[in-house]
Design a protein around this motif. Structure first.
Motif, PDB file in Angstrom:
ATOM      1  N   GLN A 160       0.829  -1.201   0.000  1.00 18.61           N
ATOM      2  CA  GLN A 160       0.000   0.000   0.000  1.00 18.61           C
ATOM      3  C   GLN A 160       0.868   1.257   0.000  1.00 18.61           C
ATOM      4  O   GLN A 160       0.642   2.192  -0.774  1.00 18.61           O
ATOM      5  N   ALA A 161       1.886   1.262   0.847  1.00 22.01           N
ATOM      6  CA  ALA A 161       2.789   2.416   0.905  1.00 22.01           C
ATOM      7  C   ALA A 161       3.593   2.555  -0.376  1.00 22.01           C
ATOM      8  O   ALA A 161       3.808   3.675  -0.879  1.00 22.01           O
ATOM      9  N   GLN A 162       4.039   1.434  -0.934  1.00 19.77           N
ATOM     10  CA  GLN A 162       4.795   1.488  -2.176  1.00 19.77           C
ATOM     11  C   GLN A 162       3.946   2.059  -3.312  1.00 19.77           C
ATOM     12  O   GLN A 162       4.438   2.826  -4.152  1.00 19.77           O
ATOM     13  N   ALA A 163       2.673   1.707  -3.341  1.00 24.81           N
ATOM     14  CA  ALA A 163       1.780   2.218  -4.384  1.00 24.81           C
ATOM     15  C   ALA A 163       1.610   3.730  -4.258  1.00 24.81           C
ATOM     16  O   ALA A 163       1.556   4.442  -5.275  1.00 24.81           O
ATOM     17  N   ILE A 164       1.545   4.229  -3.045  1.00 26.86           N
ATOM     18  CA  ILE A 164       1.421   5.671  -2.839  1.00 26.86           C
ATOM     19  C   ILE A 164       2.677   6.390  -3.314  1.00 26.86           C
ATOM     20  O   ILE A 164       2.608   7.449  -3.952  1.00 26.86           O
ATOM     21  N   CYS A 165       3.835   5.819  -3.020  1.00 21.22           N
ATOM     22  CA  CYS A 165       5.079   6.413  -3.509  1.00 21.22           C
ATOM     23  C   CYS A 165       5.074   6.515  -5.032  1.00 21.22           C
ATOM     24  O   CYS A 165       5.495   7.529  -5.605  1.00 21.22           O
ATOM     25  N   LYS A 166       4.588   5.477  -5.696  1.00 15.77           N
ATOM     26  CA  LYS A 166       4.539   5.501  -7.158  1.00 15.77           C
ATOM     27  C   LYS A 166       3.572   6.563  -7.659  1.00 15.77           C
ATOM     28  O   LYS A 166       3.832   7.226  -8.677  1.00 15.77           O
ATOM     29  N   GLU A 167       2.455   6.744  -6.963  1.00 10.17           N
ATOM     30  CA  GLU A 167       1.501   7.765  -7.377  1.00 10.17           C
ATOM     31  C   GLU A 167       2.109   9.163  -7.292  1.00 10.17           C
ATOM     32  O   GLU A 167       1.908   9.989  -8.177  1.00 10.17           O
ATOM     33  N   VAL A 168       2.835   9.423  -6.210  1.00 15.32           N
ATOM     34  CA  VAL A 168       3.447  10.738  -6.049  1.00 15.32           C
ATOM     35  C   VAL A 168       4.577  10.916  -7.059  1.00 15.32           C
ATOM     36  O   VAL A 168       4.742  11.983  -7.662  1.00 15.32           O
TER      37      VAL A 168
END
Length: 260
Positions: A160-168
């Motif tokens: 979940q955190a990795q996906a947020i990093c990719k979004e940013v």
């Protein structure tokens, strides 16, 4: 061999906070981390680091009203200005203390129906934080936290955190891999560490399930330490656990590991 940092918010509880720097150095630590520096001046903390030959590895940006139960404000609608001014303050401390990692706590989610709105605020705040931090050569960290210790926390899983990093999409936005939290929520620590290694910015350890020394409980930390070496991890490993007894006595696990 991994490089270990003493988490002064948890270790050496028998000492006043400012005296914990000397205690950590006496036990052979070369770096420290802690939750928040803001009760002290940056220069006062820097002097403790310098006096004891210590490196500052990490601290957290202001989390909102901690005493009232807040656990970060980065996802909270209507608190954007507070988040940004707080993050700017964290960068001011980092400029003095010399750390290149600042952890941003996401905050609590009152209801799943609010997740999309919180998610949008989170992305905007993280983009701001990463941009400001990038100018100073600092990495911003996100940390998933387990649902047992912190019910309602917005981030719980590494993916979940990795996906947020990719979004940013900011190169200086990474995930804090806390083995304790990860083991409780999802397990499979070695596979997850391998999978996400390139986007991991800091690692922390504690025994599971009781958050005591890492030689207590169900996790095979010597195996994970060897894996960190094989993967080429050269950052600090934060010892973020509650000592079962005396901190120094409980560090036998570290003395044994160094003697290998």
């Amino acid at each position: 061999m991994p490089r270990f940092a003493a988490n002064l918010s948890m270790l050496y509880p028998q000492h006043e906070f400012l005296d914990r720097f000397a205690a950590a150095a006496a036990d052979g630590f070369e770096a420290v981390e802690f939750l928040f520096p803001y009760d002290y001046s940056a220069n006062e903390l820097k002097q403790r680091l310098s006096d004891n030959g210590l490196v500052q590895a990490l601290f957290n940006a202001p989390p909102g009203d901690w005493a009232a139960g807040e656990r970060g404000i980065a996802t909270l609608p209507g608190r954007e200005d507070e988040f940004r001014s707080g993050f700017d303050r964290a960068l001011e401390y980092a400029a003095v203390l010399g750390n290149t990692r600042v952890h941003v706590m996401a905050g609590l989610l009152a209801a799943q129906s609010d997740r999309a709105r919180h998610h949008g605020v989170y992305l905007q705040n993280l983009a701001y934080a990463a941009d400001q931090a990038g100018k100073a050569g600092i990495t911003v960290l996100l940390e998933p936290i387990n649902t047992r210790d912190m019910p309602g926390f917005f981030l719980n899983r590494q993916d979940q955190a990795q996906a947020i990093c990719k979004e940013v999409g900011a190169t200086n936005l990474k995930v804090q891999f806390d083995c304790y939290h990860c083991q409780i929520v999802e397990g499979d620590l070695a596979t997850t560490l391998r999978r996400d290694f390139d986007r991991i910015g800091h690692i922390q350890i504690a025994g599971v399930p009781d958050r005591h020394e890492p030689d207590q409980g169900e996790v095979n930390y010597p195996y994970l330490f060897e894996l960190m070496d094989r993967l080429g991890y050269d950052g600090w490993v934060g010892c973020e656990y509650r000592p079962k007894g005396d901190t120094s006595t409980g560090l036998q696990w570290l003395r044994d590991w160094k003697a290998r």
